[in-house]
Design a protein around this motif. Structure first.
Motif, PDB file in Angstrom:
ATOM      1  N   SER A  63      35.325  52.714  41.364  1.00 19.56           N
ATOM      2  CA  SER A  63      36.776  52.717  41.140  1.00 19.56           C
ATOM      3  C   SER A  63      37.517  53.145  42.404  1.00 19.56           C
ATOM      4  O   SER A  63      38.549  52.567  42.760  1.00 19.56           O
ATOM      5  CB  SER A  63      37.146  53.661  39.988  1.00 19.56           C
ATOM      6  N   LEU A  67      40.257  50.895  44.611  1.00 17.39           N
ATOM      7  CA  LEU A  67      41.616  51.330  44.972  1.00 17.39           C
ATOM      8  C   LEU A  67      41.792  51.342  46.485  1.00 17.39           C
ATOM      9  O   LEU A  67      42.876  51.117  47.005  1.00 17.39           O
ATOM     10  CB  LEU A  67      41.913  52.706  44.376  1.00 17.39           C
ATOM     11  N   GLU A  70      43.447  48.444  48.650  1.00 23.24           N
ATOM     12  CA  GLU A  70      44.883  48.172  48.544  1.00 23.24           C
ATOM     13  C   GLU A  70      45.549  48.026  49.914  1.00 23.24           C
ATOM     14  O   GLU A  70      46.414  47.171  50.103  1.00 23.24           O
ATOM     15  CB  GLU A  70      45.563  49.285  47.734  1.00 23.24           C
ATOM     16  N   ASN A  89      40.206  49.705  36.358  1.00 22.53           N
ATOM     17  CA  ASN A  89      39.776  48.715  37.348  1.00 22.53           C
ATOM     18  C   ASN A  89      40.358  47.338  37.015  1.00 22.53           C
ATOM     19  O   ASN A  89      40.769  46.591  37.906  1.00 22.53           O
ATOM     20  CB  ASN A  89      38.253  48.595  37.379  1.00 22.53           C
ATOM     21  N   ALA A  92      43.821  47.311  38.153  1.00 21.89           N
ATOM     22  CA  ALA A  92      43.921  47.251  39.624  1.00 21.89           C
ATOM     23  C   ALA A  92      43.632  45.835  40.130  1.00 21.89           C
ATOM     24  O   ALA A  92      44.318  45.333  41.027  1.00 21.89           O
ATOM     25  CB  ALA A  92      42.947  48.252  40.258  1.00 21.89           C
TER      26      ALA A  92
END
Ligand code: S3P
Length: 171
Positions: A63, A67, A70, A89, A92
Motif C-alpha cells: 500500500s 501511494l 503519486e 488500494n 488509489a
C-alpha cells in the motif's frame, strides 16, 4: 489517453510485468514494477518478506509503495496480483490513473508461472486448487477497478501490449 499512470492489474502469471515493460517502451513512459519497489525498499525479495514477516506486513508495504507512485511522472506500472485486496488500494488505483486488467485462467497462470516457489500464496497451498480459489475470490475486485480488460489467454505478451496501446489510444 490518460495523463495519469497506466496500472496493470490481474492474477499472478497474467504477464503484467512483461507487458508493462513493452507498453512503457511503446509509449515512451517509465516502467515501474511495484513488487520490485517493495523489495528494493525492504532490502530483500518479496518471498523473504512473506516468509519472515507474513502477508500483512507485505500488504502494508504494498500500500505504501502504491501511494508512493503519486509523485512520479506518468508511468506504466505493473502491480502485484493482490493489489486489489485492500479497498484503499482500489481507490488509489482509480484516483491515480487508468487501470488495465489482464485476464488469465488459473490453469494458464500456473503453466506460465512454472515454479510456484516464487509465489508464496501458491507455493504452500496445493497449486491448482489454491489458484482457482484465489482467482475466483479476486475476479470481481479486478473488474471493479478496471477501465480496460484484455483477455490474455492464447496471446503472446507482445500481442497483449499492442492491444493495450490501441485501446488506450481510442480512449
Ligand atoms: C501476489 C502476487 C505477487 C506478489 C506477491 C503476492 C498476490 O505478484 O505481489 O507474491 O497476492 O497475488 P505477481 O502478481 O507479479 O506474481
Amino acid at each position: 489517453m490518460s495523463t495519469g499512470h497506466i496500472f496493470l492489474v490481474g492474477f499472478m502469471g497474467a504477464g503484467k510485468s512483461t507487458v508493462a515493460g513493452l507498453v512503457a517502451a511503446r509509449l515512451g513512459r517509465p516502467y515501474v514494477d511495484l513488487d520490485e519497489v517493495i523489495a528494493e525498499r525492504a532490502g530483500r525479495p518479496v518471498t523473504a518478506i512473506f516468509a519472515e514477516d507474513g502477508e500483512e506486513t507485505f500488504r502494508a508495504l504494498e500500500s505504501q509503495a502504491l501511494l508512493g507512485v503519486e509523485h512520479l511522472a506518468p508511468s506504466v506500472i505493473a502491480c502485484g496480483g493482490g493489489i486489489v485486496i485492500r479497498p484503499e488500494n482500489r481507490a488509489a488505483l482509480k484516483r491515480l490513473g487508468t487501470v488495465v486488467y489482464l485476464e488469465v485462467t488459473a490453469g494458464e497462470a500456473l503453466a506460465r508461472i512454472g515454479d510456484v516457489g516464487t509465489r508464496p500464496l501458491l507455493a504452500g497451498a496445493g497449486g491448482s486448487l489454491a489458484a482457482t480459489r484465489l482467482l475466483s475470490a479476486r475476479e470481481s475486485l479486478y473488474r471493479s477497478v478496471a477501465d480496460l480488460t484484455v483477455d490474455t489467454v492464447g496471446l503472446e505478451c507482445q500481442q497483449v501490449a499492442d492491444t493495450i496501446v490501441s485501446l488506450l489510444g481510442a480512449m
